[in-house]
Each structure stands twice: as C-alpha cells, then as structure tokens.
Design an enzyme around this catalytic site. Structure first.
Site, PDB file in Angstrom:
ATOM      1  N   ASP A   1      23.362  57.269  48.069  1.00  0.00           N
ATOM      2  CA  ASP A   1      24.376  58.177  48.610  1.00  0.00           C
ATOM      3  C   ASP A   1      25.473  57.419  49.339  1.00  0.00           C
ATOM      4  OD1 ASP A   1      25.732  60.438  49.378  1.00  0.00           O
ATOM      5  OD2 ASP A   1      24.404  60.878  51.075  1.00  0.00           O
TER       6      ASP A   1
ATOM      7  N   ASP B   1      32.312  59.836  45.881  1.00  0.00           N
ATOM      8  CA  ASP B   1      31.008  60.165  46.467  1.00  0.00           C
ATOM      9  C   ASP B   1      29.924  60.256  45.399  1.00  0.00           C
ATOM     10  OD1 ASP B   1      28.975  61.027  48.191  1.00  0.00           O
ATOM     11  OD2 ASP B   1      29.539  63.129  47.947  1.00  0.00           O
TER      12      ASP B   1
END
Ligand code: NAG
Ligand code: NAG
Ligand code: NAG
Ligand code: NAG
Length: 387
Positions: A98, A279
């Site tokens: 992440d 992201d």
C-alpha cells in the site's frame, strides 16, 4: 519530508521512485494478487470509501491520535500482497502493498494473529486504529523479507481485527509523513524503506512497483513485483522520467504529482492541470466529477449500478479514443484497451461476463480541492508486460 520526486517508468512499468542517493543491494519481492473474499457488488464504492478517509486524514494532518477515520482496505476487489516473516522463528504474513499509507502492521486476519517471539520488543506505545481493525500495539520486531533481507523494524500488531479474511496486514510504503501522529509518544516512525535505506541494506531510497491483472482463481504467484532500492530495468523499454512531488495539499501528503489529461477529439482537456496521487491500494482511475462527466459524455457510456462502473457497447468501445496523460513534458498514452476492466474479472466484481466496463470512475471532488485524480491498480496494469 525526504520525498522530493517521483519517477514514472515508461511505458512498460510504472514505478514511483523516492529519492535517490547511492548505497546497498536491490531487493525484488514477488507480489501475489488476492481477491476480496466475498464477491463485490460495487468496487467504485469501495474505492470511494477509501479515498474519502484518505482526504480527511490528510486534511487533518498530524492532529493526533484517534482523530483519523479508518482507511478501508479489506474489501478491495483485488489486493496485491507480498509475503513477510515476522519474529524468530518467523510467522509468515500476507501484507497488502500500500503506497497510500505508511504504517506496517500484522495481525489483521483472525487466523493469523501477531505471534510474539524472542525477537519482539514491546514499545509500550499504541498505534491508532487506521483500518477499522481493532486496537494496535507498537512493537519492534525482526522482519524477514527474503533469505538475506532480515532487519529490525517498528511494526504495529493488531490485538483484535475484523473481516480481513485472507489478508494479514499492510506493508505501508507511502511517505514517512503519513505516520505522523499514528503512534503515542512518537513523532513519525520509519517505513520499511526508511529502515532498509538507513541501515545501508538497499542502494537507493527508492521503490518500483508493477502489477499484472490476473485471472479469477489463478493462485499462481507472479502477479507483480515490488523492487526495493532499485528499478527492474528488464521491465522497461525506455528510461525513467522524473517528476517532482506536487506542492498542492492534500495531494502532497501522498505520492502526489501534477498532471493533465487530454482525450483525442475533445476540444478542451479532459482534466486541466491538476494535483492528485498514485495509489496501489485503489483499484480504479478516479477523476474529479467534472472530468468524469466529460468522459462519460465523450464515451457515450452508461452507469452500471451492479458494478458501479461505466459500461459501453462494443461499438462504442471500438471508437473509444486514447487518453494522453501528461506528466511534465512526457505524455503517456492510455489506450482504448487500457480503459477497459479486464473482462475475465467481470463476474468477480458483480458484472456480466460479456459486458465492457470502463475503469475511469468519479472521485467526487472538484477542481479546487487539491485532490483531483487517483491513478490506481488499473493504471498500473497498462504499464505491465502482457497487456
Ligand atoms: C495512546 O493515546 C490514546 C489517546 O490519547 C490513549 O487513550 C492511550 O491510553 C495511549 N496509550 C499509551 C500506551 O500511552
Ligand atoms: C527468513 O525467511 C526464510 C524464508 O521464509 C527462512 O528460510 C529463514 O529461516 C528466515 N530467517 C530468519 C532469521 O528468520
Ligand atoms: C472461482 O471459484 C469459485 C469458488 O470455487 C467458483 O464459484 C467460480 O466459478 C470460480 N471462477 C472461475 C472463473 O473459475
Ligand atoms: C503543481 O501545480 C501547482 C498548482 O498549479 C503549482 O503551484 C505547482 O508549482 C506545480 N508543481 C509542483 C511541483 O507542485
């Protein structure tokens, strides 16, 4: 903040590259894709829930513990994970890669709690709840990423959890600043990339990521690769282009950049110069509501309520023009094919197998919010081999 630039690797891989001073040995970790345990009915909603809390958290900044909303990760359509050993003897955890958060923690899955061993050191601090997954304690422990990459790292340990199913935690490789205020009595805590670099275990303070779209139920590994300390030049057909981290808040809190998007045949830009982020924890490519509506009109697509995605007919799809995403002086072509959700995954997201869904979604922000796009996993697919 250390981070001063990102690099976009053109065109076979996207990496984002955090600065750049010489030292150690690069490390390459295989990435495995995992599907959300239950079939998802609306991946756009899942993305939006994550985005809303990211923006809120970024706006509130370091205003202390318990002030932040949970950042949902557990329902993502596809999660890209690496395997990490913690402690000695190590317990192996599947951690979500992440770039939108920076704390590394384990114990999310009820089946894989954090196991303290002789290498664990309880810091006595607590980590705030970031993911709606119970309370955390902060430990130092030994992290084992490969046979040779073994180091001591500050990690979070969930003492209770909810619903992560086959995910055991998160490998947070966003900017260090995102850890501000997450741990009691601590200013920021180092990310694993900080630790590896500071201990001289990697050459460059830099990460490279590539993700492949995968077939449903394909359990083989090799759905991508996380490079720490260097970029895999074999995955590239041209040199790296560096662009600075945007100065626009709140995008500047993340791996944020300025860009603009043009669509062939449209007179004005689809997205005028804007700040947003890259992201790995978001599935779609999300744009401001203005840009999204313009895209929907230009494509003639309809909103499909079962998936939350735009849907086009085959004829409309064949006419769909490329998008040109301009970073600095470099424009990346995002082709017609790249704008479609991988059809073999249609049923995994509640769709119908012969429909064509588009991966551009509505971010729900306007152009004055400093958060005008997210380039998620489906953006990375385009720049992977085999696609
Ligand atoms: C950490 O901060 C929270 C919120 O202020 C507090 O409830 C908790 O007791 C603190 N934990 C420690 C170990 O200081
Ligand atoms: C590190 O992990 C590897 C592979 O899982 C394992 O063979 C090795 O024993 C581990 N080493 C330590 C010190 O935990
Ligand atoms: C994947 O596995 C599930 C559960 O076994 C099954 O229902 C589904 O049909 C499979 N999907 C594909 C594409 O094989
Ligand atoms: C990005 O865009 C903002 C707003 O137009 C501008 O102020 C800034 O100089 C641009 N470049 C960077 C690196 O932030």
């Amino acid at each position: 903040m250390r981070a001063s630039s990102v690099a976009l690797l053109l065109p076979s891989v996207l990496g984002f590259v955090v600065p750049i001073q010489k030292r150690g040995t690069p490390v390459s970790l295989p990435i495995t894709a995992r599907y959300g345990a239950s079939k998802l009915s609306n991946i756009a909603e899942v993305d939006l829930a994550r985005v809303r809390s990211m923006i809120e958290n970024a706006k509130e900044g370091a205003s202390g513990l318990n002030s932040r909303e949970p950042v949902p990760l557990k329902n993502a359509a596809v999660s890209y994970t690496i395997s990490a050993g913690v402690g000695f003897p190590p317990t192996i955890y599947n951690l979500v890669v992440d770039t939108g958060s920076s704390n590394t923690w384990v114990g999310a899955s009820p089946n894989k709690p954090y196991v303290r061993t002789s290498t664990s050191v309880d810091t006595g601090n607590s980590v705030q709840v970031l993911y709606g997954s119970g309370f955390f304690t902060s430990d130092f422990d030994t992290l084992n990423l490969t046979q040779t990459l073994i180091f001591t790292q500050s990690i979070g340990a969930a003492s209770s959890s909810g619903g992560f199913e086959n995910l055991d935690g998160v490998l947070g490789i966003g900017p260090t600043g995102l850890t501000t205020g997450t741990v009691n009595n601590t200013d920021t805590i180092p990310t694993i990339v900080d630790t590896l670099y500071n201990q001289g275990l990697i050459n460059n303070d830099l990460i490279g990521v590539y993700f492949k779209p995968v077939i449903e139920n394909d359990t083989s590994t090799g759905n991508g690769k996380l490079d720490l300390g260097d970029i895999d030049k074999d995955k590239m057909i041209q040199s790296v282009t560096f662009v600075p981290i945007t100065s626009t808040p709140p995008s500047n809190t993340f791996w944020g950049v300025n860009l603009s998007i043009r669509q062939d045949y449209l007179d004005s830009q689809l997205l005028p110069p804007a700040a947003g982020i890259v992201d790995t924890g978001t599935t779609l490519v999300l744009l401001t509501s203005d840009a999204f509506q313009k895209y929907q009109q230009a494509t003639g697509s309809v909103f499909d309520s079962s998936t939350g995605l735009l849907r086009v007919t085959r004829d409309q799809f064949l006419k769909l023009p490329s998008l040109f995403i301009k970073f600095g002086d470099e424009a990346l072509e995002f082709t017609t094919d790249a704008q479609a959700w991988p059809t073999q995954l249609n049923t995994a997201i509640g769709g119908t197998s012969d429909n064509i869904y588009l991966i551009v979604g509505d971010l729900g922000t306007s152009s004055d919010e400093g958060f005008e796009f997210i380039l998620g996993q489906t953006f990375l697919y385009k720049y992977s081999p085999n696609r």
